[in-house]
Design an enzyme around this catalytic site. Structure first.
Site, PDB file in Angstrom:
ATOM      1  N   CYS A  87       0.823  -1.219  -0.141  1.00  0.00           N
ATOM      2  CA  CYS A  87      -0.072  -0.250   0.085  1.00  0.00           C
ATOM      3  C   CYS A  87       1.007   1.307   0.035  1.00  0.00           C
ATOM      4  CB  CYS A  87      -0.921  -0.035   1.152  1.00  0.00           C
ATOM      5  SG  CYS A  87      -2.062   1.174   1.209  1.00  0.00           S
ATOM      6  N   ILE A  88       0.734   2.182   1.064  1.00  0.00           N
ATOM      7  CA  ILE A  88       1.584   3.313   1.175  1.00  0.00           C
ATOM      8  C   ILE A  88       3.022   3.174   1.702  1.00  0.00           C
ATOM      9  CG2 ILE A  88       0.894   4.060   3.645  1.00  0.00           C
ATOM     10  CD1 ILE A  88       1.321   6.297   0.460  1.00  0.00           C
TER      11      ILE A  88
END
Length: 220
Positions: A138-139
């Site tokens: 994800c991030i």
């Protein structure tokens, strides 16, 4: 079955101010199915802020601790990140969630110029120097980019142009990918997948995370 030792770095509990719970659980499930030996860790610090997940608003006056909140995800089986060394594991994996950009780093407010929590940075650098494998979901690749961007590492957060631009500014090489894809940087032993940076369905996010865990363990 793998007997690899894997450190999972958590950033709290909850998508908007901590670790993304589904991503964390999918990671832990994939590692368990593969037979890996897992150690969950988190820094013992206050969260940047607390978000009411029912309203999306900041809970004024409320405080929570990243380590204590991460223990919810780990069912209490968690170790302070200050007590581990990255080189003691075969791999390090970071699930996403806004806590990565708010609690493990300041990426949410400073982008490419962000600082990384010193214990998180230490563990990542220890693992990298020892040629261990790094997985980021994800991030979380933004943290890897900030720490190792000068090495022109390849990674992905999916296709969000604004986030990709910030990652490119660190010196890292952002590769556009679909939610079910992984980007494998064999030279630097880094594996990334977009997860909920792109995903709309739990099943597709799990597919990407399963591939990430598989590739991380194969490289390890």
């Amino acid at each position: 079955m793998s007997t690899k030792k894997v450190c999972v770095i958590l950033a709290g509990c909850g998508v908007f101010d901590g670790a993304e719970i589904y991503e964390s659980v999918f990671t832990l499930l994939a590692l368990e199915k593969a037979g890996a030996i897992v150690t969950c860790v988190a820094p013992d610090v206050a969260q940047m802020h607390v978000i009411n997940h029912a309203t999306g608003e900041v809970a004024a006056g409320e405080t929570r601790n990243v380590f204590v909140e991460s223990a919810r995800v780990a069912r209490g089986n968690i170790t302070p990140i200050a007590d581990v060394k990255g080189s003691d594991f075969d791999a390090i994996i970071m699930p996403g969630g806004f806590g990565v950009a708010k609690n493990l780093s300041t990426f949410a407010t400073q982008g490419a110029e962000c600082s990384i929590h010193p214990e998180v940075e230490r563990v990542l650098k220890e693992a990298y120097s020892a040629k261990k494998v790094l997985g980021a979901i994800c991030i979380a690749p933004a943290v890897v980019a900030r720490v190792f961007g000068d090495n022109n590492v390849k990674l992905t957060i999916g296709s969000d142009s604004a986030t990709a631009e910030q990652i490119s500014r660190t010196g890292a090489n952002h590769i556009e990918a679909r939610v079910t894809d992984v980007v494998v940087d064999n030279e630097h032993r880094i594996v990334t997948t977009p997860a909920y940076m792109l995903g709309q369905r739990m099943s597709e996010v799990k597919s990407g995370i399963d591939k990430l865990v598989q590739n991380v363990l194969e490289l390890a």
